[in-house]
Design an enzyme around this catalytic site. Structure first.
Site, PDB file in Angstrom:
ATOM      1  N   LEU A  27       0.798  -1.230   0.000  1.00  0.00           N
ATOM      2  CA  LEU A  27       0.000   0.000   0.000  1.00  0.00           C
ATOM      3  C   LEU A  27       0.829   1.278   0.000  1.00  0.00           C
ATOM      4  O   LEU A  27       0.291   2.371   0.208  1.00  0.00           O
ATOM      5  CB  LEU A  27      -0.996   0.019   1.166  1.00  0.00           C
ATOM      6  CG  LEU A  27      -2.028  -1.129   1.172  1.00  0.00           C
ATOM      7  CD1 LEU A  27      -3.005  -0.944   2.319  1.00  0.00           C
ATOM      8  CD2 LEU A  27      -2.773  -1.192  -0.155  1.00  0.00           C
ATOM      9  N   ARG A  31     -10.342  20.293  11.453  1.00  0.00           N
ATOM     10  CA  ARG A  31     -11.035  20.390  12.741  1.00  0.00           C
ATOM     11  C   ARG A  31     -10.081  20.250  13.921  1.00  0.00           C
ATOM     12  O   ARG A  31     -10.466  20.508  15.062  1.00  0.00           O
ATOM     13  CB  ARG A  31     -12.147  19.339  12.813  1.00  0.00           C
ATOM     14  CG  ARG A  31     -13.340  19.679  11.943  1.00  0.00           C
ATOM     15  CD  ARG A  31     -14.373  18.575  11.906  1.00  0.00           C
ATOM     16  NE  ARG A  31     -13.973  17.469  11.034  1.00  0.00           N
ATOM     17  CZ  ARG A  31     -14.732  16.409  10.784  1.00  0.00           C
ATOM     18  NH1 ARG A  31     -15.920  16.307  11.354  1.00  0.00           N
ATOM     19  NH2 ARG A  31     -14.314  15.455   9.975  1.00  0.00           N
ATOM     20  N   GLN A  32      -8.828  19.871  13.646  1.00  0.00           N
ATOM     21  CA  GLN A  32      -7.814  19.802  14.702  1.00  0.00           C
ATOM     22  C   GLN A  32      -6.934  21.048  14.593  1.00  0.00           C
ATOM     23  O   GLN A  32      -5.729  20.970  14.374  1.00  0.00           O
ATOM     24  CB  GLN A  32      -6.985  18.529  14.564  1.00  0.00           C
ATOM     25  CG  GLN A  32      -7.803  17.250  14.719  1.00  0.00           C
ATOM     26  CD  GLN A  32      -6.938  16.012  14.729  1.00  0.00           C
ATOM     27  OE1 GLN A  32      -5.927  15.949  15.433  1.00  0.00           O
ATOM     28  NE2 GLN A  32      -7.321  15.008  13.944  1.00  0.00           N
ATOM     29  N   HIS A  35     -12.421  24.994   7.920  1.00  0.00           N
ATOM     30  CA  HIS A  35     -13.222  24.906   9.148  1.00  0.00           C
ATOM     31  C   HIS A  35     -12.987  26.124  10.038  1.00  0.00           C
ATOM     32  O   HIS A  35     -13.920  26.637  10.663  1.00  0.00           O
ATOM     33  CB  HIS A  35     -12.879  23.620   9.896  1.00  0.00           C
ATOM     34  CG  HIS A  35     -13.700  23.404  11.123  1.00  0.00           C
ATOM     35  ND1 HIS A  35     -15.068  23.230  11.084  1.00  0.00           N
ATOM     36  CD2 HIS A  35     -13.354  23.350  12.442  1.00  0.00           C
ATOM     37  CE1 HIS A  35     -15.529  23.064  12.314  1.00  0.00           C
ATOM     38  NE2 HIS A  35     -14.514  23.137  13.149  1.00  0.00           N
ATOM     39  N   ASP A  39     -24.482  26.352  14.885  1.00  0.00           N
ATOM     40  CA  ASP A  39     -23.757  26.567  16.137  1.00  0.00           C
ATOM     41  C   ASP A  39     -23.220  27.993  16.156  1.00  0.00           C
ATOM     42  O   ASP A  39     -23.220  28.696  15.146  1.00  0.00           O
ATOM     43  CB  ASP A  39     -22.625  25.546  16.336  1.00  0.00           C
ATOM     44  CG  ASP A  39     -21.649  25.500  15.171  1.00  0.00           C
ATOM     45  OD1 ASP A  39     -21.340  26.561  14.607  1.00  0.00           O
ATOM     46  OD2 ASP A  39     -21.203  24.395  14.813  1.00  0.00           O
ATOM     47  N   LYS A  77     -26.065  24.721  20.685  1.00  0.00           N
ATOM     48  CA  LYS A  77     -26.024  23.287  20.983  1.00  0.00           C
ATOM     49  C   LYS A  77     -24.916  22.995  21.981  1.00  0.00           C
ATOM     50  O   LYS A  77     -23.905  23.678  22.034  1.00  0.00           O
ATOM     51  CB  LYS A  77     -25.829  22.463  19.708  1.00  0.00           C
ATOM     52  CG  LYS A  77     -24.423  22.456  19.145  1.00  0.00           C
ATOM     53  CD  LYS A  77     -24.297  21.426  18.029  1.00  0.00           C
ATOM     54  CE  LYS A  77     -22.854  21.233  17.616  1.00  0.00           C
ATOM     55  NZ  LYS A  77     -22.224  22.416  17.070  1.00  0.00           N
ATOM     56  N   ALA A 110     -23.799  14.000  10.571  1.00  0.00           N
ATOM     57  CA  ALA A 110     -25.078  14.680  10.303  1.00  0.00           C
ATOM     58  C   ALA A 110     -25.955  14.772  11.548  1.00  0.00           C
ATOM     59  O   ALA A 110     -27.108  15.192  11.459  1.00  0.00           O
ATOM     60  CB  ALA A 110     -25.851  14.024   9.161  1.00  0.00           C
ATOM     61  N   GLY A 111     -25.421  14.408  12.690  1.00  0.00           N
ATOM     62  CA  GLY A 111     -26.185  14.508  13.925  1.00  0.00           C
ATOM     63  C   GLY A 111     -26.535  15.945  14.277  1.00  0.00           C
ATOM     64  O   GLY A 111     -27.664  16.245  14.685  1.00  0.00           O
TER      65      GLY A 111
END
Length: 312
Positions: free
Chosen positions: A35, A93-94, A127, A168, A192, A224-225
């Site tokens: 790989l 997102r980090q 983000h 949010d 939220k 998608a929560g």
């Protein structure tokens, strides 16, 4: 100018090439039995302005390594200027330490891309906008608000009952930019509180959404929560309908099923990430192409024209 595509989203790369009316550069991006990634550029790129198109979406590590190795191959082949075109920037997102002894992985990835030989980065809807500052090379962050606003105008009648909603507090600036393009539509915010990793619980709605057609707008839909909980809360507060516009449809796990069974009228996402089979099969998920936006930015960069005019 040359366009090179990795394997993460070849349909988008082809669409960008069609917008620019030019072919993709012939190249082989393959893997050995263990790989390891191996790249061969099958055309001369010496002295060329080269754009490598590769989202670092799932599988994020494999696609990131492909991007780094493609850049290295182009640099060693004497490409004059190499632009990493990353429609979806994984690890975004980090972007900060969230606790003791945790990494800032977005900065590490920015360093890797720079050290691999990239001269410039072109991405879309980071983000956190400050991630641009993680790079020590010119970085353009395209904003999708115009693209989304045009689609909304085509599919939804304008009116005083249309309202843009940020799912949010952190996405308010993004949502406000879209609202301004929709005749300065009203804005609401979902407050939220997360009850655990990958879970979210809607607590409150800031703004009067009763009898309003709500458009949720955010950068990423993963499980998608957040979207489905926000839509449920909006309907519970009297909203007439709820649709969602998302820049990057990660849609991992059971996200497509969650959307299908939600109160959302529809979920509209760009093709920055190639659609999975469950997403394609979901009747509530619709895709709008970001190829014209990215293609126009590439054309402007290659011609030394202003990219910021795309934000006007």
């Amino acid at each position: 100018m040359k366009l090179l595509s990795g394997n993460s989203n070849r349909p988008l790369s082809q669409a960008i090439a069609e917008y620019l009316d030019m072919p993709l550069t012939r190249a082989q991006v393959r893997r050995f039995a263990d790989l390891e990634v191996f790249v061969t550029i099958d055309e001369n790129v010496r002295g060329e302005d080269v754009f490598v198109i590769q989202s670092t979406s799932y599988p994020a590590n494999d696609n990131l390594m492909e991007l780094l190795i493609c850049i290295d191959a182009l640099k060693r082949a004497s490409g004059k200027r190499i632009t990493a075109v990353i429609p979806y920037f994984g690890y975004a997102r980090q972007d900060r330490k969230t606790g003791g002894r945790t990494p800032i992985s977005a900065k590490l990835v920015a360093n890797l891309i720079t050290r691999s030989g990239a001269d410039r980065v072109l991405t879309m809807d980071l983000h956190a906008g400050q991630i641009q500052g993680f790079f020590d090379i010119p970085t353009d962050n395209l904003l999708p608000s115009r693209l989304m606003a045009e689609d909304i105008r085509r599919h939804y009648p304008m009116g005083d009952d249309l309202m843009v909603v940020s799912p949010d507090v952190g996405g308010v600036v993004r949502a406000r930019a879209l609202a301004k393009r929709l005749d300065d539509a009203d804005l609401a915010i979902v407050d939220k509180r997360r009850s655990g990793p990958g879970q979210s619980e809607v607590m409150n709605i800031i703004g009067d959404v009763k009898d309003r057609r709500c458009i949720l707008f955010d950068d990423i839909a993963d499980s998608a929560g957040t979207l489905c909980n926000a839509a449920q809360a909006l309907m519970a507060h009297g909203a007439k309908s709820v649709s969602a516009y998302i820049t990057h449809g990660v849609l991992s796990g059971a996200a497509a099923d969650r959307v299908a069974n939600s109160v959302l009228t529809e979920l509209v996402v760009t093709d920055s990430i190639e659609a999975s089979d469950p997403a394609k099969a979901c009747p509530k998920i619709r895709y709008v192409s970001c190829a014209p936006l990215i293609g126009e930015a590439i054309r402007r960069i290659a011609n030394e024209e202003s990219v910021s005019k795309l934000f006007d």
